[in-house]
Design a protein around this motif. Structure first.
Motif, PDB file in Angstrom:
ATOM      1  N   ASP A 212      -7.930  12.116   4.716  1.00 51.19           N
ATOM      2  CA  ASP A 212      -7.799  13.301   3.864  1.00 51.19           C
ATOM      3  C   ASP A 212      -6.370  13.548   3.376  1.00 51.19           C
ATOM      4  N   SER A 213      -5.476  12.580   3.503  1.00 45.45           N
ATOM      5  CA  SER A 213      -4.122  12.752   2.970  1.00 45.45           C
ATOM      6  C   SER A 213      -4.108  12.324   1.506  1.00 45.45           C
ATOM      7  N   LYS A 216      -3.784   8.586   1.174  1.00 44.24           N
ATOM      8  CA  LYS A 216      -5.029   7.814   1.255  1.00 44.24           C
ATOM      9  C   LYS A 216      -5.792   7.878  -0.061  1.00 44.24           C
ATOM     10  N   ALA A 217      -5.710   9.034  -0.743  1.00 42.34           N
ATOM     11  CA  ALA A 217      -6.366   9.156  -2.050  1.00 42.34           C
ATOM     12  C   ALA A 217      -5.748   8.184  -3.055  1.00 42.34           C
ATOM     13  N   VAL A 218      -4.416   8.078  -3.034  1.00 39.88           N
ATOM     14  CA  VAL A 218      -3.729   7.114  -3.911  1.00 39.88           C
ATOM     15  C   VAL A 218      -4.144   5.692  -3.561  1.00 39.88           C
ATOM     16  N   TYR A 219      -4.193   5.409  -2.263  1.00 41.94           N
ATOM     17  CA  TYR A 219      -4.532   4.067  -1.792  1.00 41.94           C
ATOM     18  C   TYR A 219      -5.958   3.684  -2.213  1.00 41.94           C
ATOM     19  N   ASP A 220      -6.877   4.627  -2.129  1.00 40.49           N
ATOM     20  CA  ASP A 220      -8.294   4.342  -2.405  1.00 40.49           C
ATOM     21  C   ASP A 220      -8.653   4.381  -3.888  1.00 40.49           C
ATOM     22  N   TRP A 221      -7.837   5.065  -4.700  1.00 32.87           N
ATOM     23  CA  TRP A 221      -8.201   5.251  -6.102  1.00 32.87           C
ATOM     24  C   TRP A 221      -8.086   3.953  -6.888  1.00 32.87           C
ATOM     25  N   SER A 222      -9.068   3.712  -7.731  1.00 35.39           N
ATOM     26  CA  SER A 222      -9.000   2.572  -8.651  1.00 35.39           C
ATOM     27  C   SER A 222      -9.937   2.819  -9.818  1.00 35.39           C
TER      28      SER A 222
END
Length: 447
Positions: A212-213, A216-222
């Motif tokens: 939920d950080s 992690k959102a940046v890492y998962d976004w594509s």
């Protein structure tokens, strides 16, 4: 682009080693002949195994040479005041072409087309190789290129392709070509900022471990998961140091023979020694002895360099950067379970990046003083057309062997160790001849 034989030789070594490592006998050779994390006889992935082999140097050396080529390719465009939108357009075009290359070349392989490929699938693979020639060789007329891309797109549509299935190596290269070039371009006048990008990459990887950080959102976004993942950006730790090498390759060399020839010869020998030392002792996990030898040999090389009467700036930079990154990587070997290619870690990036600096230094010294000229020219010739070398085996040579009936004899060479090695050498040799044939006729595949 201003060509560098030493850089082309490094790329050529990497691409030929890549072909060799994938064509030697499976399962019967010593463990150091395969990736460290997929040991024989079953080659099951074992992420807990630490260490590297010569096979694990192939991909980072190729990445490093890609990074080094970026300044050589773009400096002229910048000096000519090429508009920013054109530079950005070229980066995006290259990214798109490499992604297409990754998808098309995988689906064009006979064993991907069908679980039991026959003559038709083999002929389609050969036809795909011919289409790639039309797509990526520069011609005066654009018509053949348009027709080739249309036929390739029709083939993919007929195959009902799954975009998530592609050659992941080429997808990584596509991402590195885009983001590596973009970062270099934005920091070309402030190179320290280029290094400053890397801690932010580390921060995102670390924050991705926290649920939920926003990290992690940046890492998962594509926007296109089949073409881009933040995960691929870890290889910027090899690409970005490579861009410095490309800039240093453009520094002038002294006319005639540089002074201190004997010292440079010893340093060149030291670069080879450090590669062998790390391959042997990191694989066998003799870490204290390996660190001691690296510190001793590296310090001796730096000492010799400091005593030069007429130092060569680019070579001094290669040496200092190589030794620094190598030592840094060996200190990181105490973390993340030890150096590993897969899952790759910081020790792996720094050690292989440092060794890449040292290998290109060794090539530069040999080329300058006229040592091993035939070997360097041979490797450089293969390095000038790496896309051909990468697919010639799968899309041309293997189909021809199936159609001609030679495949059974080729498979029989898996019977023992020596024939298993010879099998790989013969296959790699033929791929090399195909590549050089294209180079001699200036049939370069370019994105």
């Amino acid at each position: 682009m201003n060509r560098s034989n030493s850089l082309d030789a490094l790329r050529g070594f990497a691409i030929l080693a890549m072909v060799l490592s994938s064509s030697i006998a499976f399962g019967i050779l010593p463990a150091w002949m395969y990736h460290a994390q997929t040991p024989p006889p079953y080659h099951q992935f074992r992420p807990e195994v630490a260490g590297i082999t010569w096979v694990d140097l192939v991909f980072p050396f190729f990445l490093f040479s890609m990074g080094a080529a970026i300044p050589l390719a773009f400096q002229k465009k910048i000096r000519e005041n090429t508009p920013a939108w054109k530079l950005l357009g070229h980066m995006l075009q290259r990214f798109a072409l490499l992604v297409f290359f990754a998808i098309f070349t995988l689906h064009a392989r006979a064993w991907v087309q069908s679980g039991t490929p026959g003559a038709a699938e083999q002929l389609i693979s050969i036809g795909a190789f011919a289409l790639l020639c039309l797509m990526f060789i520069r011609m005066k007329s654009i018509v053949p290129k348009i027709v080739a891309f249309a036929l390739a797109a029709g083939f993919l549509f007929y195959q009902k392709i799954d975009l998530s299935r592609s050659d992941v190596i080429i997808i990584v290269l596509a991402n590195m070509a885009l983001f590596g070039t973009l970062i270099w371009w934005l920091t070309v006048k402030q190179p320290l900022l280029r290094i400053g990008v890397l801690p932010f990459i580390v921060a995102v990887f670390l924050s991705a471990q926290t649920a939920d950080s926003w990290g992690k959102a940046v890492y998962d976004w594509s926007p296109l998961p089949w073409a881009y993942k933040f995960y691929y950006l870890k290889y910027l730790f090899i690409i970005i140091p490579g861009t410095f090498a490309g800039e240093w390759l453009q520094l002038a060399l002294p006319a005639g023979n540089a002074g201190d020839k004997r010292k440079w010869q010893l340093i060149a020998a030291g670069t080879l020694a450090l590669v062998l030392i790390n391959l042997v002792f990191l694989f066998n996990r003799q870490l204290v002895l390996n660190l001691a030898l690296n510190v001793g040999v590296g310090a001796a090389m730096l000492f010799l360099a400091r005593k030069m009467l007429s130092p060569v700036p680019s070579w001094m930079n290669f040496l200092q950067a190589g030794v620094y990154l190598l030592w840094l990587g060996l200190f990181f070997d105490c973390t993340q379970g030890g150096i590993k290619k897969d899952p790759s870690n910081y020790s792996y990036y720094f050690v292989t990046g440092g060794l890449a600096f040292l290998v290109i230094l060794g090539f530069c010294i040999m080329e300058y003083y006229g040592y091993c000229n035939r070997l360097i020219r041979y490797l450089a010739a293969n390095g000038r057309n790496p896309m051909v070398a990468y697919v010639a085996g799968n899309l041309l040579l293997l189909p021809l062997m199936h159609l001609s009936g030679l495949m059974q004899g080729y498979k029989n060479m898996d019977a023992n160790v020596w024939l298993g090695v010879l099998k790989g050498l013969l296959f790699t040799g033929v791929v090399s001849l195909i590549t050089i044939f294209f180079v001699n006729r200036k049939w370069f595949w370019k994105t």
